[in-house]
Scaffold this active site. Structure first.
Site, short mmCIF file in Angstrom:
data_model
loop_
_atom_site.label_atom_id
_atom_site.label_comp_id
_atom_site.label_asym_id
_atom_site.label_seq_id
_atom_site.Cartn_x
_atom_site.Cartn_y
_atom_site.Cartn_z
N ARG A 53 0.85 -1.19 0.00
CA ARG A 53 0.00 0.00 0.00
C ARG A 53 0.88 1.23 0.00
NH1 ARG A 53 2.44 1.89 3.64
NH2 ARG A 53 1.04 3.64 3.57
N GLY A 54 0.24 2.39 -0.15
CA GLY A 54 1.00 3.62 -0.37
C GLY A 54 0.96 3.89 -1.86
N ARG A 93 -8.10 -0.68 -6.37
CA ARG A 93 -8.35 0.44 -5.46
C ARG A 93 -8.63 1.70 -6.29
NH1 ARG A 93 -4.60 1.14 -0.50
NH2 ARG A 93 -6.56 2.06 0.25
N GLN A 198 -1.31 2.03 9.98
CA GLN A 198 -0.08 2.17 9.21
C GLN A 198 0.95 3.01 9.96
OE1 GLN A 198 -3.14 2.70 8.02
NE2 GLN A 198 -3.40 1.93 5.95
N ASP A 239 -2.44 10.55 -1.96
CA ASP A 239 -2.87 9.51 -2.90
C ASP A 239 -3.32 10.10 -4.22
OD1 ASP A 239 -3.23 8.34 -0.04
OD2 ASP A 239 -3.07 6.63 -1.40
#
Lengths: 349, 349
Positions: A53-54, A93, A198, A239
């Site tokens: 993720r990221g 996503r 996170q 994001d």
């Protein structure tokens, strides 16, 4: 101990074993282990489940997924297999623009007037190039941003924007690393970042690994410490950043930005590569991902329910911070200051 | 199903079994079960471990602890035993003023010129009286506050201020119950309230029990939903309110208040009995409890670590909301509006 920034969260494509290695972020902080992805479906699932993720890491992982597809696709159905793989990866996503940017970049090769063999070779090269580029870009973000931090600064961050959110080094944590490596003693306060933690699981892990002082707080404590004057600066990742300078980032970012404004304009910085910019959509068109309620019902990795059965929960994964709350946006091409709409145009090709 | 508000979180003192029953809040939402306290030490530990929590409940529990001490203390060392028990109970938690208020009230009987037998009888009567008084006070808070809420309101709350935080009915949730019982369809959004999750574990549990619609969010989502216009009003409880109207309450309350102010002054109400007011100390003298780091290292009831070993955490249990962020304070004696310093004086004896 090797610096964490020596590790990489995403390996290059190994053509021999036809696989890509990803640090399994769901196992952290208890276990630092790599998962081996042998096909695009495994990469897609890894993205969906937040094993990787990221925003920048998601982009590179998707490129690697397509490179695996190119390795495995037969000559006969090469283009259509690539289309299927791309469609699958696009669905993982919705919010991080880097995912779509990376897929588009690889898929533009599929459109080229080349032989299948040439396409395959070029796709694999491009995915590996994008991986290296991500590292270079992060280093540049760090170099550009480090002047904003001073010796002794206590810096709040939210979510994870480090080596784990990228291939290596990080965006917002990359800036902190760059400041630290220059001899500036900065201390980091990491929001734990519910629901997936996170901050406590990943940011704390990698900063501790590198010997940079980090203290974890619960998300609801940030305002209290700002009121006590204990936070000098804030830096987060992104994001998606739209042309007006609205920043989509991990849920909770917006609240931190409002609190920073209220407490005498504590500098609030966003660090992101230009691949995070979306010059097409306006801020009200961006889809904010709603994730599985079980992320709120249960703590990560734990089967004990913390919300009574039958009680609904809401679980938006991102929120939007408007430009008036942002002091500056740090990119690999330089620092962007307000007015953002004008200055984003200048820096973007 | 019986209404939750029919249950009580703290039983009267049972003179026969020499015990007091408390709902063990650490077991919720998985199990609704009572723990039996047979002496003041067990009550003290129950307060320290948050088996009983919530400022009004802590006050009544402490009174019950002293009543148990009075039952057990021999005639010879009655006064000194009571002093020891009071000293022990005073040390359990520093911030909620109700604890000290309740202990002082019981201990004033020990000082009286009465026989030991009379003192013992009077202490037990007083503890049971305080328990009943808490219920009456909560009902009055609810009746006074319900006019502030309208049919269709979506109300954000933080932590737990219901039947579990009091003997029965609740302060802030008591107001919601009163509005609901009058036929106003209110919906509650409950902050989960890290680290101990009083919102997701307790508030969600008791509102669901009573059929009042409740949705749980993570603490860092409140700002996002305010920005979306989804929150009409906010109501919270208090652990201590000083004469200037500064409110000490569960960590995270302050951030919610700042966010409410930023989003066009969403009404921010505090509901608390007058026993929560501290007219002696000024806001900068109040001690904010720092609790065990393990509350942040581990999720409630779970042994899996969520912060890497060796990484420090901060765990203040409360924060302070200044009067300029508070729309009104609802007490059993009426609603207090600004200017608080003046109007608190008027309502307090």
């Amino acid at each position: 101990m090797e610096k964490f920034s020596k590790l990489s969260a995403i390996s290059p494509l190994n053509e021999k074993s036809k696989s890509v290695l990803l640090i399994d972020q769901n196992k952290l902080p208890r276990k630092l282990t790599y998962m081996k992805c042998r096909n695009w479906e495994q990469v897609a699932v890894a993205i969906e489940h937040l094993s990787v993720r990221g925003a920048p890491a998601i982009g590179v992982a998707a490129a690697m997924g397509l490179a695996l597809a190119a390795l495995q696709a037969g000559d006969k159905h090469f283009d259509s297999t690539m289309q299927i793989a791309a469609a699958r990866l696009r669905k993982t996503r919705p919010t991080a623009i880097n995912l779509f940017w990376a897929i588009d970049r690889i898929m533009s090769i599929v459109e080229m007037d080349l032989s299948i063999t040439e396409k395959r070779k070029k796709i694999i090269e491009e995915a590996n190039y994008m991986r290296n580029e991500d590292i270079r870009v992060n280093k540049s973000i760090g170099e550009n941003g480090k002047i904003l931090f001073e010796d002794g600064d206590v810096v709040l961050t939210h979510c994870n924007t480090g080596g784990l959110a990228t291939v290596k080094y990080g965006t917002a944590l990359g800036v902190i690393r760059a400041a630290w490596n220059e001899g500036k003693h900065v201390e980091v306060i990491a929001d734990e970042t519910r629901p997936k933690l996170q901050g406590s699981r990943l940011t704390a892990f990698e900063l501790q690994y590198d010997g940079i002082p980090v203290t974890v707080i619960c998300d609801n404590m940030a305002g209290h410490f700002m009121a006590q004057g204990k936070i000098d600066k804030i830096i987060v990742g992104a994001d998606r950043i739209v042309r007006t300078g609205h920043v989509f980032n991990k849920i909770g970012t917006y609240s931190v930005a409002v609190l920073a404004k209220y407490h005498g304009n504590i500098p609030f910085y966003v660090a992101a590569p230009t691949s995070t910019f979306d010059l097409e959509q306006s801020y009200d068109e961006v889809i904010i991902e709603d994730r599985d309620p079980r992320e709120v019902y249960f703590m990560p990795g734990v089967t004990k329910r913390i919300v009574p059965k039958g009680v609904p929960v809401l679980n938006p994964a991102f929120d939007m911070t408007p430009p008036e709350l942002i002091t500056a946006i740090i990119t690999e091409r330089g620092i962007i200051y307000p007015p953002y709409e004008e200055n984003i145009k200048k820096i973007m090709p």
